[in-house]
Every structure is written in C-alpha cells, then in structure tokens.
Design a protein around this motif. Structure first.
Motif, short mmCIF file in Angstrom:
data_model
loop_
_atom_site.label_atom_id
_atom_site.label_comp_id
_atom_site.label_asym_id
_atom_site.label_seq_id
_atom_site.Cartn_x
_atom_site.Cartn_y
_atom_site.Cartn_z
N GLY A 250 0.72 -1.35 -0.15
CA GLY A 250 -0.17 -0.08 -0.04
C GLY A 250 0.80 1.23 -0.18
O GLY A 250 2.03 1.18 0.44
N ARG A 251 0.11 2.51 -0.53
CA ARG A 251 0.83 3.70 -0.53
C ARG A 251 0.27 4.43 0.53
O ARG A 251 -1.17 4.73 0.55
N TYR A 252 0.89 5.04 1.76
CA TYR A 252 0.23 5.81 2.52
C TYR A 252 0.61 7.18 2.45
O TYR A 252 1.83 7.86 2.20
N ASN A 253 -0.20 8.06 2.28
CA ASN A 253 -0.18 9.91 2.17
C ASN A 253 -0.37 10.20 3.66
O ASN A 253 -1.43 10.33 3.81
N PRO A 254 0.77 11.04 4.05
CA PRO A 254 0.49 11.44 5.38
C PRO A 254 -0.30 12.89 5.61
O PRO A 254 -0.92 13.08 6.31
N ALA A 255 -0.20 13.60 4.18
CA ALA A 255 -1.04 14.57 4.24
C ALA A 255 -2.23 14.63 4.59
O ALA A 255 -3.12 15.28 5.10
N GLY A 256 -2.79 13.39 3.62
CA GLY A 256 -4.50 13.15 3.88
C GLY A 256 -4.66 12.01 4.85
O GLY A 256 -5.87 11.68 5.21
N ASN A 257 -3.55 11.27 5.37
CA ASN A 257 -3.81 10.08 6.32
C ASN A 257 -4.50 9.17 5.71
O ASN A 257 -5.52 8.60 6.45
N THR A 258 -4.31 8.76 4.48
CA THR A 258 -4.76 7.92 3.53
C THR A 258 -4.11 6.79 3.06
O THR A 258 -2.82 7.09 2.82
N TRP A 259 -4.50 5.54 2.78
CA TRP A 259 -3.84 4.25 2.14
C TRP A 259 -4.38 4.17 0.68
O TRP A 259 -5.66 4.31 0.54
N THR A 260 -3.81 3.82 -0.15
CA THR A 260 -4.18 3.28 -1.56
C THR A 260 -3.29 2.03 -1.67
O THR A 260 -2.15 2.01 -1.62
N ALA A 261 -4.00 1.18 -2.25
CA ALA A 261 -3.46 -0.29 -2.45
C ALA A 261 -2.61 -0.21 -3.88
O ALA A 261 -2.89 0.57 -4.40
N ILE A 262 -1.66 -1.02 -3.57
CA ILE A 262 -0.68 -1.58 -4.49
C ILE A 262 -1.47 -2.47 -5.53
O ILE A 262 -1.60 -3.42 -4.95
N THR A 263 -1.17 -2.47 -6.80
CA THR A 263 -1.94 -3.45 -7.67
C THR A 263 -0.84 -4.86 -7.41
O THR A 263 0.29 -4.67 -7.29
N PRO B 51 4.17 4.20 -9.24
CA PRO B 51 3.07 4.64 -8.54
C PRO B 51 2.07 5.55 -9.55
O PRO B 51 1.02 5.48 -9.41
N ALA B 52 2.74 6.34 -10.41
CA ALA B 52 2.07 7.02 -11.32
C ALA B 52 0.88 6.37 -12.04
O ALA B 52 -0.28 6.56 -12.36
N GLY B 53 1.41 5.04 -12.58
CA GLY B 53 0.50 4.32 -13.38
C GLY B 53 0.14 3.06 -12.60
O GLY B 53 -0.54 2.21 -13.19
N ASP B 54 0.27 2.87 -11.24
CA ASP B 54 0.08 1.68 -10.37
C ASP B 54 0.36 0.57 -11.32
O ASP B 54 -0.62 -0.34 -11.55
N SER B 55 1.47 0.43 -11.69
CA SER B 55 1.95 -0.76 -12.69
C SER B 55 3.37 -1.26 -12.17
O SER B 55 4.21 -0.56 -11.56
#
Length: 904
Positions: A298-311, A351-355
């Motif tokens: 996963g990718r964690y963004n501290p500014a938004g305190n959010t997670w995005t899954a890595i494909t 991460p730009a293309g999640d690929s």
C-alpha cells in the motif's frame, strides 16, 4: 488548525546574495512577509498559503506556480513566505493569486480578485541596473545613513537584528501596511479597516473542516517493522510484537509527539517487509504473516492520512526479507525468500501508473538469490551486495540499471569477506559496507566506488572500531556513517561514527545520558541533524516501543516520547485552561481511572497528569477550571460514592487534596453539577441512593465549604445541567424525583433561589446539552417522553423561554456534546435507539437557524465523549461506541465567510 479573521499581507523583498563586482541581478527569490490578525489581535497558529503568478487579472494560464507554503507558522501574528517564480518579471504587468486553507485540511479557497504586484518585487529585475560608483563595507560608514542613501532591497533579513522586523510590524499597526496589502475579515463592513484606508474588494468561503490530531495510545512495542523519514516526520509501520501488526504512527521530533496512522485501507498485518519514501508517500510491500509470504502492499499519504492499495497485477511473487529502493519515479524490489526458494528476481513499481515492470532472473550478471543482503541507490543504479542463501554467505553483488534493465557485476577483488545482516549506506560517491555475520561476527567492511568498480578496505584494527556485531542500524549524515546497537551473542546499545574522509572512527558510548536500552531489530533514520532510533527487541521475546535521538554534533541522546493520549474511557471530565484541554478520571468497562492528560492543540501533543496525590479512581464526578487549577470532586467507583476531591495545578503537575473531613462538606454523591463563580465552586444535586437537592460552595483560597440554603431550591434531581451567568447559577432539567419540572437560579451573594418559569419552557429531559451564550441558556436534544431534536432558549433577565427551531436541526439524539463559540452552539455526536452518531449542527440564536456540519474526516460515531471550545476550534475526545472506548483527538473548525480588503 485555525484560520483567523485578518490576514495582513505586504511584500518586503530580500535577496540571498549581492554581487559587488558587477551589480548583476541578485536572483529571482523574494521574501513575502505578513501579519495575521484576529479581531485586531495578533494570531498564533498554522495554516497553508498557495501563490500563483499570472499576467492577467482574471482567467488566463498561470505563468508560474503554484507555490505552496504548507504548515506556515504564524507567531505573534507574523509569518514569512519565500516566493521564487523564476525569471518571470520582464517589466510587464503581473498579478498574484493567493489561496488559503486550514492547515492540511480541505481544499484551497482562492481569494478574488487577483492582486497586481507593485514595483517592489520588480526590484529583482535588474540585469542592467548600471554600475556602482563606489562599493564599500559597513566599516567605512560613520554617523547616520539616510533612507535616501539605502537602495531598495539592499538590506536583507540577515542584516536585521533578532526581532527587529516583528517589532517594526507590531509598532506600525495598520500604518505599517503598504499599499496593496490584503486583509481577510469576518466582518462584511469592517469600519476599522475602512477608516484605516482599506476598500472591500471580494469575498471567499472557508469550509468547515475536521482534523485528526495527536491521538491514541503510544504505538505497540515491536521489531522488524519499517521506518522512513519524510523530511519532517519518522513514519513507523507494521512489524511484530507478539502478534503481527498493521498499524503505525508518525513521530515529529520537533514537537516530540506522535500522530497515529489511519488503519482504513492499510495493508494486511506483516513484518520483514520493505518501505520507501517517494517524497509524498510511503510505499510498503511484501513481507510475511501467519498466512505466509505476501506480494501486495500500500501507499500511505501522510498529508491526507490515507492509504491506496498497490496492484498485484504483474507484481513479483510473494516474498519477505527482500530489499527495496526508490529511484525518483519507481520502487525497485529485489531478492528475498518465499518459504522454499531464495529469489534473485524482482520488479519495478511505478505509482503514477500503479503498474509493475518485471526484473527477470535471466538477465546477464544477475546475482544469485539471497536474503539479508543490502541495497543502495546511487542516483542511476541499485547496488546489491552480500547476503545469504541457505548456508552460503556472499561477498559479491551487482549493479542494476533500470534504464537499460541490465546488471553489471560488482568487483570482488579487495571486497570485504562474505557476510549477511550487515549494513550499507551511500555517501554520494561510495557504498560503505560494515559489520554483519559470515560464520562469525564481523566488525570490518569496505567502501565500494562504482565509477572505478573498486574497493577500499575498512580494517577492524582502526582505533575506536565498534565491537563485532550483526543486525545493527546505519545512517549516513552527509559526512559520517553512524552505526548503532546490534547483536553478538549479547545485545548492544553502543556504536560508532565512521568518517570515510579520514578513514577513522569516533565512539558512541553506551554510558551517555538518555541512551536507549540494548536492542536489535530496531530502525534508524537520519533527520538532517539527528539519528532517530525506535523499537526493537532485547531478547526476541519482549519488545520496545521507545527510542532515542542521537545528535553527533554534541554526542548526546534525547528520549523519543512515548506519551500518547490517556487510555480510552468515558464518563471522564474535561476542562479548558485557555491553552490546554485537561482530561481526568472516567471508566472503561470495569477499569477505573485516576489519571489523565493535558492536550495542547498548538503543539498537538499530550502531557500526562500526575497521579501522585491525585484523588482515588472514579467516574461521574465533576470538574471546574479556576484560572489556575482544575478542581475535581465527588463521583463513584462502582461501590462507593465520594465527597472528596482534589485541586490540580498544571504548572507544577501537582495535586492538593480536598478532604471530606472539612466542615460543611456536602454528602457523597455522583452525577451532581459544579460551576465556577470566579472565587468559588458551587456543587449541587446528584444521587446517592436517593435524589438530592442540596449543595455547598467550596472556596479554594481558604480550603473551606459554605452551606447552601434549600429554601426555594428546585426539586431533587441528577443528570441535570448547571450554568454560571456571571451572577447566578441556573439549574435545569435532569432526572427529577418530583412532579415539578421547574428549574431554579441560585445567587451565592444572597444565598437564595429564584424559581424559573415553565411557561413556554422546553419539555424537561435528561441526557441533553446546555450552553450559556452570555445572555441566554440554550438547551437542546436529549430524552423526554422520547428522544428529541428540539430545545429552548431561556433568558434569565426576562424569566422567559423561546423555542429552538427544529428546521434543519440535527437528528434527535441523547448524550451529545455542545460548545458555545461566541456566536453559535455546535452540537455533535450522541446516540439514538438505532445507533451512535458522528454528525451534528451549528445553531445560530440570532437567526434561530441551523447549519449542518461536514462529516468528511469526522471522528467515528460515539457518545459520552467530551468537547471543549478553544476560541477557534472544537476539540472532541474519548467516548463510547458499543463496547469500543476511544482515546483519539479531533478538532473541528467551523466554516465562515471571509471578506477581502485591500489597502489603498
């Protein structure tokens, strides 16, 4: 945090260099200084500013920017923004668009219209400014230098004495604001600004926002977690501490405080994974847990305190103990173990293309599969070296070039001996390898230069060389490699600093003050001035959640704070001191508390409240703030009712007891009320196997009680409310043991009661909210014959009631909180017969109107929490949702219209 009512902005331009020899242009950066005011008073806080340069006053494309000054600090009203739009000032008209938002929360609101830049910033455009007749130094000057002889911009910030700019701005007031200065005001027609030479030119809306603050219990103890440095914070995630973990926290060394990370969307529990920092996100991948090896992340963004899954599409096969580096655009993963094979393939994740792009193990010069190796990124290549597979230790490696998807073998001539569990750092020109295990513990190493593909040995015969070890940590400071802790049959908490320029070591002793305990499996990051270590294990059985900050300049350690919020609880009390919220006491299932904490919203940090001399654990007690002390009294501990308490002084973090042996002490009770008059605390009502309608006044100056009359007092009750008007205490509502639902007003000067009218009164109720506006008491919500969302406003001057509209009101609820902002009552949270709530509303008594509150970023639904108003924010803490108690901290900033004024 907050955005206050007045933003005074003007340009004071300084440059970083002056060329005496040619009088060339000084560069394109200039300093923008301004003052933030709130109702005419200097503000202190943090907010975000965004600047964009245009060549037109509206529309068009941006010439440069946006430049974002995030988390800009405002101290005593003053702030500084350094702007550099490059060579975009040829002499033509230029306009500056300024946008603002609450610190890190919500979207930017652009101020309209754009502001035309005055000639001042054009002082940076001087490529042919002529030639100086005489160039001299300050040593050649005597007497007074007139203003006419000082060139614009020739005095920089470094030439000013400490505090000179602040003193000048504070002394100047509005007169110090240059033409074109901007002010944001909450007042639509601000006569003070109009009279000072301003004109209103626009309006913008600041949305209401929630922000999660420093919260929760300190991170659980762990090892084999990951740690990265963001530039301002260390982020810890995952690991193992008796169980596999998927939580984490962000440590801010400047504030010595922790902020917990969101769990929503986080990868599954794991340890022995990898993590890299991209500049905006932390990416974690791979690892192992009880279910086996993993190939997700996963990718964690501290500014938004959010997670995005890595494909996982195209991802390398599942593995753990791999390595990972960040190239600037991609994360490269390589090596590791999958439970049956030592791997020598990997992948590049974009991460730009999640690929993913595979790195095949069939490429020429691919190193053999391995674990416990090291990798560094040189700027163009990833260098892999050392490691182990089965019982084979390696003294070889390879350099992987992602541009050509190719490997180059690392020369083995002159290389250190075979090893694994060593450390490696990149200096900018060399990879420095040290320590590890290769059949025995090692304390030598080598420096590898990829340009010459050669090694320089680091011998273990050098003076001050640390003892042999493995699983130590190493960081690069810019001039030295710092190694610390590790294992060699026993655990270490010493280390050394290696200087490659002098090929020499300096000792880091374990006898230094505040040095962390022995450990391995910990992490270390370099902050730019300190090495921060955290976590680890001293045994493989127990684990740490502490650490330290090592400063090589002073050869000193500082402790890493582990203090978070007090333990989760409800039925606690809270007071606001003017700068801190103090939480004390309460209950969590069968656990009773007599501890607490002080939360500072400015520092976003908690300080424990001492338990030395504190009252016994309890809940359903009362608390008031006197201006210097918090007084707690009464309550229950599941068995006994109390009629004692204590006075807590936050300055000394100390308690003074209030004994129940004092004359006129009220009888023991729970769920009574307390108000502070300015000199006395008044206790009234409550429950102790029966309903009570008596009370007493406590004077802390004399540590004495005075009895209250019961003549004319309201009927006995508990779960009621009490408010202080400035001259009287108003008692209303609650669970009443009488047919009379009337309230009463108590005057301590005359020790007498005045009955409150019931004509037009809100229906009597319990578990409602009540606030004092300065002229009226507003009651709302709660439970009467049913759960309700109505209320009423009581005016003691006229002894009269006015109904609170239900149009636009929040849904009916009990056990909500309410605060008064100075113009609005904010209601939030609570519960209904169908569940708990995390919404609310803002009630304006002037218009008898409601406005909904955003739920974006709001805390989880709860009741029996607490809330205080700081003057700019509502802070919510604690509470209950089913069987879950909370100890998180959130702040809510109400939205507002802001009017834009310009100085003529």
């Amino acid at each position: 945090m907050k955005y206050t009512s007045g933003l005074l902005v003007w340009a004071i331009v300084t440059w970083s260099s002056l060329a005496v020899d040619t009088a060339r242009a000084q560069g394109t950066a200039f300093t923008y200084q301004g003052r933030l005011t709130d109702g005419g008073n200097s503000a202190t806080g943090i907010y975000d500013l965004k600047f964009t340069l245009f060549e037109t006053n509206e529309g068009g494309s941006a010439l440069a920017g946006p430049l974002t000054n995030g988390a800009a600090v405002v101290s005593n009203g003053l702030f500084v923004a350094i702007l550099d739009f490059g060579a975009n000032f040829p002499g033509a008209d230029r306009w500056l668009e300024i946008a603002v938002r609450t610190n890190g929360v919500g979207t930017f609101a652009a101020l309209v219209p754009r502001q035309q830049l005055s000639p001042t910033p054009y002082a940076i455009y001087a490529p042919n400014a002529g030639h100086a007749v005489t160039a001299t130094t300050s040593a050649n000057f005597s007497g007074t230098l007139s203003a006419s002889n000082i060139g614009v911009g020739t005095i920089t910030s470094s030439n000013l004495g400490a505090g000179a700019a602040a003193a000048n701005l504070n002394a100047g007031g509005q007169s110090g604001v240059a033409s074109g200065g901007l002010v944001l005001s909450v007042t639509e027609n601000n006569n003070a600004l109009l009279n000072a030479g301003y004109v209103k030119i626009g309006v913008t809306t600041m949305a209401d926002t929630w922000q999660q603050r420093d919260n929760g219990t300190p991170l659980a103890s762990r090892f084999y977690h990951s740690a990265i440095w963001t530039g301002s914070e260390m982020i810890i995630w995952g690991g193992y501490g008796g169980s596999y973990l998927s939580d984490g926290g962000r440590y801010n060394p400047a504030a010595n405080s922790w902020t917990m990370m969101a769990n929503a969307g986080a990868p599954a529990v794991r340890y022995v994974h990898t993590a890299v920092w991209t500049g905006t996100e932390m990416m974690v991948w791979g690892g192992i847990n009880g279910a086996g090896s993993l190939n997700d992340g996963g990718r964690y963004n501290p500014a938004g305190n959010t997670w995005t899954a890595i494909t996982t599409n195209g991802a390398p096969v599942a593995r753990y103990a791999q390595t990972a580096v960040w190239t600037g655009t991609e994360m490269i993963v390589w090596g590791g173990y999958n439970g049956s094979s030592w791997l020598n393939d990997g992948g590049r994740y974009n991460p730009a293309g999640d690929s993913w792009t595979p790195i095949s193990n069939g490429l020429a010069n691919t190193p053999a599969g391995r674990v416990n190796h090291t990798t560094v990124w040189t700027g163009s290549e990833m260098i892999v070296w050392g490691g182990v597979s089965n019982t084979t230790y390696y003294a070889n490696g390879g350099r992987y070039n992602p541009a050509g998807n190719s490997w180059t073998a690392v020369n083995t001539i002159g290389a250190p001996g075979a090893r694994s569990q060593h450390t490696a750092v990149w200096t900018g020109s060399e990879m420095v390898v040290w320590g590890g295990f290769g059949g025995s513990f090692l304390n030598d190493g080598g420096r590898y230069n990829p340009t010459g593909n050669n090694w320089t040995p680091i011998l273990n015969s050098l003076p001050n060389t640390p003892a042999p070890r493995r699983e130590q940590t190493a960081v690069w400071t810019g001039s030295e490699m710092i190694v610390w802790a590790g294992y060699n049959g026993g655990f270490f908490n010493d280390g050394g600093r290696y200087n490659p320029a002098g090929n020499s070591w300096a000792t880091i002793s374990n006898s230094l003050a505040n040095v962390p305990a022995v450990r391995t499996g910990h992490t270390a990051v370099w902050s730019g001035s300190e090495m921060i270590v955290w976590g680890g294990t001293p045994s493989g059985v127990s684990f740490f959640n502490d650490g330290g900050r090592y400063n090589p300049a002073g050869n000193t350690w500082k402790s890493v704070g582990t203090t978070g919020a007090p333990a989760p609880r409800y039925w606690h009390t809270v007071v606001w001191t003017g700068s801190e919220m103090i939480v004390w006491g309460g209950l969590n299932d069968s656990i009773l508390f007599n501890d607490g904490g002080r939360y500072s919203p400015v520092a976003n940090s908690w300080t424990p409240v001492s338990t030395s001399g504190a009252p016994a654990p309890r809940f359903e007690h009362t608390a008031v703030w006197t201006g210097t002390e918090m007084i707690v009294w009464g309550g229950i501990d599941n068995t006994n009712h109390f009629n004692d308490g204590g006075r807590y002084n936050p300055v000394g973090n100390s308690w003074i007891p209030i004994l129940n042996s004092l004359p006129n002490t009220p009888s023991p009770r729970q769920l009574c009320t307390a108000v502070w008059t300015g000199s006395e605390m008044i206790i009234w009502g409550g429950y102790n196997d029966d309903y009570l309608n008596d009370g007493a006044r406590y004077n802390p100056a004399g540590n004495s009680w005075a009895a209250m009359t019961t003549n004319g007092a309201p009927a006995a009750r508990f779960q009621h409310t009490a408010l202080w008007t400035g001259t009287e205490m108003i008692i209303w509502g609650g669970r009443i043991n009488s047919t009379s639902s009337a309230g009463g007003r108590y005057n301590p000067v005359g020790n007498n009661w005045t009955a409150m009218t019931t004509n037009g009164a809100a229906a009597t109720r319990l578990a409602y909210t009540a606030v004092w506006t300065g002229t009226e008491m507003i009651v709302w919500g709660g439970s009467s014959t049913s759960i309700t969302n109505d209320g009423g406003r009581y005016n003691p001057a006229g002894n009269s009631w006015v109904a609170v509209t239900t149009n636009g009101a929040p849904a009916a609820r009990t056990s909500a909180t309410a605060v008064w902002t100075g113009s609005e009552m904010i209601v939030w949270g609570g519960n209904t017969s169908t569940g708990n709530l995390n919404d609310g509303g803002r009630y304006n008594p002037s218009g008898n109107t409601w406005m909904a509150m955003t739920t974006s970023g709001a805390p989880a639904a709860r009741y029996q929490h607490t809330a205080v108003w700081t003057g700019a924010e509502m802070i919510v803490w604690g509470g209950l949702n089913g069987n879950t108690c909370f100890n998180d901290t959130f702040s809510y900033t109400p939205g507002r219209l802001l009017y834009l004024y310009e100085k003529l």
